[in-house]
Motif scaffolding. Sequence first.
Motif, short mmCIF file in Angstrom:
data_model
loop_
_atom_site.label_atom_id
_atom_site.label_comp_id
_atom_site.label_asym_id
_atom_site.label_seq_id
_atom_site.Cartn_x
_atom_site.Cartn_y
_atom_site.Cartn_z
N ARG A 44 0.82 -1.22 0.00
CA ARG A 44 0.00 0.00 0.00
C ARG A 44 0.85 1.27 0.00
O ARG A 44 0.64 2.17 -0.81
CB ARG A 44 -0.92 0.01 1.23
N HIS A 45 1.84 1.34 0.91
CA HIS A 45 2.65 2.54 0.99
C HIS A 45 3.52 2.71 -0.25
O HIS A 45 3.71 3.83 -0.75
CB HIS A 45 3.52 2.49 2.25
N ALA A 46 4.04 1.59 -0.78
CA ALA A 46 4.87 1.68 -1.97
C ALA A 46 4.06 2.16 -3.17
O ALA A 46 4.52 2.99 -3.96
CB ALA A 46 5.50 0.31 -2.26
N LEU A 47 2.84 1.66 -3.32
CA LEU A 47 2.00 2.07 -4.45
C LEU A 47 1.56 3.52 -4.33
O LEU A 47 1.48 4.24 -5.32
CB LEU A 47 0.77 1.16 -4.56
N ASN A 48 1.27 3.95 -3.09
CA ASN A 48 0.93 5.36 -2.89
C ASN A 48 2.08 6.26 -3.30
O ASN A 48 1.89 7.29 -3.97
CB ASN A 48 0.58 5.61 -1.41
N GLY A 49 3.28 5.87 -2.89
CA GLY A 49 4.46 6.65 -3.26
C GLY A 49 4.69 6.65 -4.76
O GLY A 49 5.01 7.68 -5.36
N LEU A 50 4.52 5.48 -5.40
CA LEU A 50 4.72 5.37 -6.84
C LEU A 50 3.70 6.24 -7.59
O LEU A 50 4.04 6.91 -8.56
CB LEU A 50 4.58 3.91 -7.27
N PHE A 51 2.45 6.22 -7.12
CA PHE A 51 1.40 7.02 -7.77
C PHE A 51 1.73 8.50 -7.71
O PHE A 51 1.64 9.23 -8.70
CB PHE A 51 0.06 6.74 -7.11
N GLY A 52 2.13 8.97 -6.51
CA GLY A 52 2.47 10.38 -6.35
C GLY A 52 3.67 10.79 -7.19
O GLY A 52 3.68 11.86 -7.81
N ILE A 53 4.70 9.93 -7.21
CA ILE A 53 5.89 10.22 -7.99
C ILE A 53 5.56 10.25 -9.48
O ILE A 53 6.03 11.12 -10.22
CB ILE A 53 6.97 9.15 -7.71
N ALA A 54 4.73 9.31 -9.93
CA ALA A 54 4.42 9.22 -11.36
C ALA A 54 3.70 10.46 -11.87
O ALA A 54 3.99 10.95 -12.97
CB ALA A 54 3.57 7.97 -11.62
N ILE A 55 2.75 10.98 -11.09
CA ILE A 55 2.01 12.18 -11.53
C ILE A 55 2.96 13.37 -11.64
O ILE A 55 2.97 14.09 -12.64
CB ILE A 55 0.87 12.49 -10.55
N GLY A 56 3.75 13.58 -10.59
CA GLY A 56 4.70 14.70 -10.62
C GLY A 56 5.71 14.55 -11.76
O GLY A 56 6.05 15.53 -12.43
N ALA A 57 6.18 13.32 -11.98
CA ALA A 57 7.16 13.09 -13.04
C ALA A 57 6.55 13.37 -14.42
O ALA A 57 7.22 13.94 -15.29
CB ALA A 57 7.66 11.65 -12.96
N ALA A 58 5.29 12.98 -14.61
CA ALA A 58 4.65 13.19 -15.91
C ALA A 58 4.52 14.69 -16.20
O ALA A 58 4.76 15.14 -17.33
CB ALA A 58 3.27 12.52 -15.92
N ILE A 59 4.14 15.46 -15.18
CA ILE A 59 4.00 16.91 -15.39
C ILE A 59 5.36 17.55 -15.65
O ILE A 59 5.51 18.38 -16.56
CB ILE A 59 3.33 17.55 -14.16
N ALA A 60 6.37 17.16 -14.87
CA ALA A 60 7.71 17.73 -15.05
C ALA A 60 8.27 17.36 -16.42
O ALA A 60 8.92 18.18 -17.09
CB ALA A 60 8.63 17.23 -13.94
N TRP A 61 8.04 16.11 -16.86
CA TRP A 61 8.53 15.69 -18.17
C TRP A 61 7.89 16.50 -19.29
O TRP A 61 8.56 16.91 -20.25
CB TRP A 61 8.22 14.20 -18.36
N ARG A 62 6.61 16.76 -19.15
CA ARG A 62 5.87 17.48 -20.20
C ARG A 62 6.25 18.96 -20.24
O ARG A 62 6.39 19.54 -21.31
CB ARG A 62 4.37 17.33 -19.97
N THR A 63 6.41 19.57 -19.06
CA THR A 63 6.71 21.01 -19.01
C THR A 63 8.19 21.31 -19.14
O THR A 63 8.57 22.42 -19.51
CB THR A 63 6.20 21.61 -17.68
N GLY A 64 9.03 20.32 -18.79
CA GLY A 64 10.47 20.55 -18.80
C GLY A 64 10.96 21.41 -17.65
O GLY A 64 12.10 21.87 -17.64
N ASP A 65 10.10 21.62 -16.67
CA ASP A 65 10.45 22.46 -15.50
C ASP A 65 10.49 21.57 -14.27
O ASP A 65 9.49 20.96 -13.89
CB ASP A 65 9.40 23.56 -15.33
N GLU A 66 11.65 21.48 -13.64
CA GLU A 66 11.84 20.54 -12.53
C GLU A 66 10.95 20.85 -11.33
O GLU A 66 10.54 19.93 -10.60
CB GLU A 66 13.30 20.53 -12.08
N LYS A 67 10.61 22.09 -11.13
CA LYS A 67 9.82 22.41 -9.94
C LYS A 67 8.40 21.86 -10.04
O LYS A 67 7.74 21.64 -9.02
CB LYS A 67 9.79 23.92 -9.69
#
Length: 234
Positions: free
Chosen positions: A83-106
């Motif tokens: 449960r905790h690992a999947l929650n962390g993966l879900f949160g990381i994946a969303i942030g990573a997708a937005i950062a990848w698309r925008t090219g802005d690390e923040k």
Amino acid sequence: MTTGQDRSAPPQTDPADDERLPSLAEQMADQLGGWRGLVESSVPVVVFVVANIVTDLRPAIVASIGVAVLIAVLRLTQRRPVRHALNGLFGIAIGAAIAWRTGDEKTFYLPGILYGIAYGLVLLGSAVIRQPLVGWIWSVLANGGKSQWRQDPRLVRTFSWLTVLWGVVWLAKVGVQAALYLADMDTALGIARLVLGYPPYALLLLITVWVVRRVTREQPAADPAPAVEPAPGG
């Protein structure tokens, strides 16, 4: 020779034992996932922050996602709760997708900031309408879904101010992150994400469990039934 009490009869058990609340340590461990859960949920963010400093945005995204997936797979192979690992993966994946698309690390941290704002406002709003969210979460996680606390004014008050406390702390910590986000302080934002992540959560959880258990223990016992006086001449 018989006696008024059968010594072979099993000892009487207190019905309250069947509804024993988990201990403070048990509740803390379950919600935080233990020390391993704390470390595993923090590792992907640490990897992103370090890799982003050493290399670049996209390698940092790939590294953080890879580590999060590896942690989830490792837990599955060890037949441990994920449960905790999947929650962390879900949160990381969303942030990573937005950062990848925008090219802005923040923007990697933007979903967490928006979630924190929404969560803090929901907490405060639930207290205002006297449906404290902490009380309902307590019912599900620590009391088997039972909500008898709604009939106890002391517990309603307790859960209300605890919910306000959670909301204020949540908005305060997300406010710090939002300020760093607007100031384009990306590295400081990553560090703040770690420092303001689990430590305040663990402290709030500790306070909540301790206060609720104390209030529950201090509830006055039910008044004994009045004695029935014999009728005159009886």
